[in-house]
Design a protein around this motif. Structure first.
Motif, PDB file in Angstrom:
ATOM      1  N   ALA A 129       0.827  -1.289   0.137  1.00  0.00           N
ATOM      2  CA  ALA A 129      -0.002  -0.269   0.108  1.00  0.00           C
ATOM      3  C   ALA A 129       0.867   1.342   0.033  1.00  0.00           C
ATOM      4  O   ALA A 129       0.575   2.155  -0.631  1.00  0.00           O
ATOM      5  CB  ALA A 129      -0.884  -0.043   1.053  1.00  0.00           C
ATOM      6  N   ASP A 130       1.893   1.396   0.708  1.00  0.00           N
ATOM      7  CA  ASP A 130       2.828   2.548   1.072  1.00  0.00           C
ATOM      8  C   ASP A 130       3.545   2.630  -0.030  1.00  0.00           C
ATOM      9  O   ASP A 130       4.125   3.756  -0.482  1.00  0.00           O
ATOM     10  CB  ASP A 130       3.080   2.737   2.553  1.00  0.00           C
ATOM     11  N   GLU A 131       4.499   1.706  -0.227  1.00  0.00           N
ATOM     12  CA  GLU A 131       5.574   1.666  -1.196  1.00  0.00           C
ATOM     13  C   GLU A 131       5.209   1.447  -2.584  1.00  0.00           C
ATOM     14  O   GLU A 131       5.942   2.182  -3.619  1.00  0.00           O
ATOM     15  CB  GLU A 131       6.753   0.553  -0.743  1.00  0.00           C
ATOM     16  N   CYS A 132       4.304   0.325  -2.877  1.00  0.00           N
ATOM     17  CA  CYS A 132       4.182   0.169  -4.230  1.00  0.00           C
ATOM     18  C   CYS A 132       2.940   0.873  -4.546  1.00  0.00           C
ATOM     19  O   CYS A 132       2.470   0.830  -5.927  1.00  0.00           O
ATOM     20  CB  CYS A 132       3.977  -1.022  -4.330  1.00  0.00           C
ATOM     21  N   LYS A 133       2.027   1.614  -3.851  1.00  0.00           N
ATOM     22  CA  LYS A 133       0.837   2.261  -4.114  1.00  0.00           C
ATOM     23  C   LYS A 133      -0.098   1.280  -4.744  1.00  0.00           C
ATOM     24  O   LYS A 133      -0.770   1.787  -5.837  1.00  0.00           O
ATOM     25  CB  LYS A 133       1.263   3.351  -5.025  1.00  0.00           C
ATOM     26  N   GLU A 134      -0.200   0.038  -4.413  1.00  0.00           N
ATOM     27  CA  GLU A 134      -1.232  -0.711  -4.786  1.00  0.00           C
ATOM     28  C   GLU A 134      -2.483  -0.923  -4.147  1.00  0.00           C
ATOM     29  O   GLU A 134      -2.593  -0.406  -2.866  1.00  0.00           O
ATOM     30  CB  GLU A 134      -0.538  -2.377  -4.765  1.00  0.00           C
ATOM     31  N   ASP A 135      -3.668  -1.361  -4.739  1.00  0.00           N
ATOM     32  CA  ASP A 135      -4.734  -1.515  -3.760  1.00  0.00           C
ATOM     33  C   ASP A 135      -4.741  -2.900  -2.972  1.00  0.00           C
ATOM     34  O   ASP A 135      -4.643  -3.907  -3.771  1.00  0.00           O
ATOM     35  CB  ASP A 135      -5.920  -1.503  -4.908  1.00  0.00           C
ATOM     36  N   VAL A 136      -4.791  -2.773  -1.837  1.00  0.00           N
ATOM     37  CA  VAL A 136      -4.650  -4.111  -1.130  1.00  0.00           C
ATOM     38  C   VAL A 136      -5.857  -4.531  -0.433  1.00  0.00           C
ATOM     39  O   VAL A 136      -5.990  -5.748  -0.003  1.00  0.00           O
ATOM     40  CB  VAL A 136      -3.697  -3.782   0.311  1.00  0.00           C
ATOM     41  N   SER A 137      -7.103  -3.955  -1.026  1.00  0.00           N
ATOM     42  CA  SER A 137      -8.469  -4.495  -0.592  1.00  0.00           C
ATOM     43  C   SER A 137      -8.583  -6.057  -0.950  1.00  0.00           C
ATOM     44  O   SER A 137      -9.482  -6.704  -0.225  1.00  0.00           O
ATOM     45  CB  SER A 137      -9.539  -3.520  -1.187  1.00  0.00           C
TER      46      SER A 137
END
Length: 223
Positions: free
Chosen positions: A212-220
């Protein structure tokens, strides 16, 4: 799935890493269809989408060391995830112990952590007497293992996704199994079966935070 993060691992290293985890998963002979489908999904969708599932085979310790290196941070991080796969179900079998013992030797890593595993986790079969260590209080021997697992350096989104999928998001509820109205077995919560469950959940949270923080991915999808 793409990421803005540049991984320190090559595609060859990730493929070898995955084969190493499969070798651990298959070690105890209890690799059921559900586990196979889970790892196949992780393999095809996230870790190695260009590698055919049917072509994946177990990897020898020597092959793994040739790709990951000997006594390297990469080798040590791989071993942390390998231990996690071995203990994910709360049991540590003699066959898993044998494989991890060989991997530690090939990768040039100390076996102190395996000594802790041999003393604390349930094994329906006796461990190899030549590898067994003297008994010690569980609270004492688990502390170095917890510290070692906490040092897992998550630097690759593919590995982070694997951790998020492989580790349950919460401790499964305990339940009774009944047959014809009579209780035949009681299954306790996984967190009570596995004394390292909280450590694994902590690693999962760090993997989620990294995505979430480093890769800016959606972790939902992992929550």
């Amino acid at each position: 799935m793409t990421s803005v993060i540049q991984s320190p691992y090559s595609s060859e290293q990730i493929a070898a890493w995955l084969r190493g985890l499969l070798t651990i998963a298959w070690a105890d002979g209890n690799f059921d269809e559900q586990e196979k489908q889970l790892i196949a999904s992780i393999t095809q969708d996230e870790l190695a989408p260009n590698v055919a599932w049917d072509s994946l085979e177990v990897i020898t310790p020597e092959e793994l060391a040739a790709v990951l290196g000997k006594n390297t941070p990469t080798a040590e991080n791989f071993l942390r995830t390998a231990v996690m796969v071995a203990i994910a179900d709360g049991t540590y079998s003699s066959s898993e112990d044998q494989v991890l013992h060989q991997l530690c030797q090939a990768l040039g890593e100390p076996e102190d952590i395996l000594s802790a595993l041999r003393q604390t986790l349930t094994d329906p079969q006796p461990l190899n007497p030549a590898l067994a260590a003297p008994k010690a209080p569980a609270a004492d021997v688990l502390d170095p293992l917890r510290d070692w697992l906490d040092e897992l350096d998550i630097q690759d989104p593919r590995v982070a996704r694997f951790l998020c999928k492989m580790i349950p998001s919460q401790c499964p509820f305990e339940r009774d199994v009944t047959l014809f109205g009579r209780k035949i077995v009681h299954i306790p919560p996984l967190c009570k079966i596995n004394p390292l469950y909280e450590q694994l959940v902590g690693i999962r949270f760090r993997a989620l935070s990294y995505l979430a923080d480093e890769c800016k991915e959606d972790v939902s999808p992992y929550i």
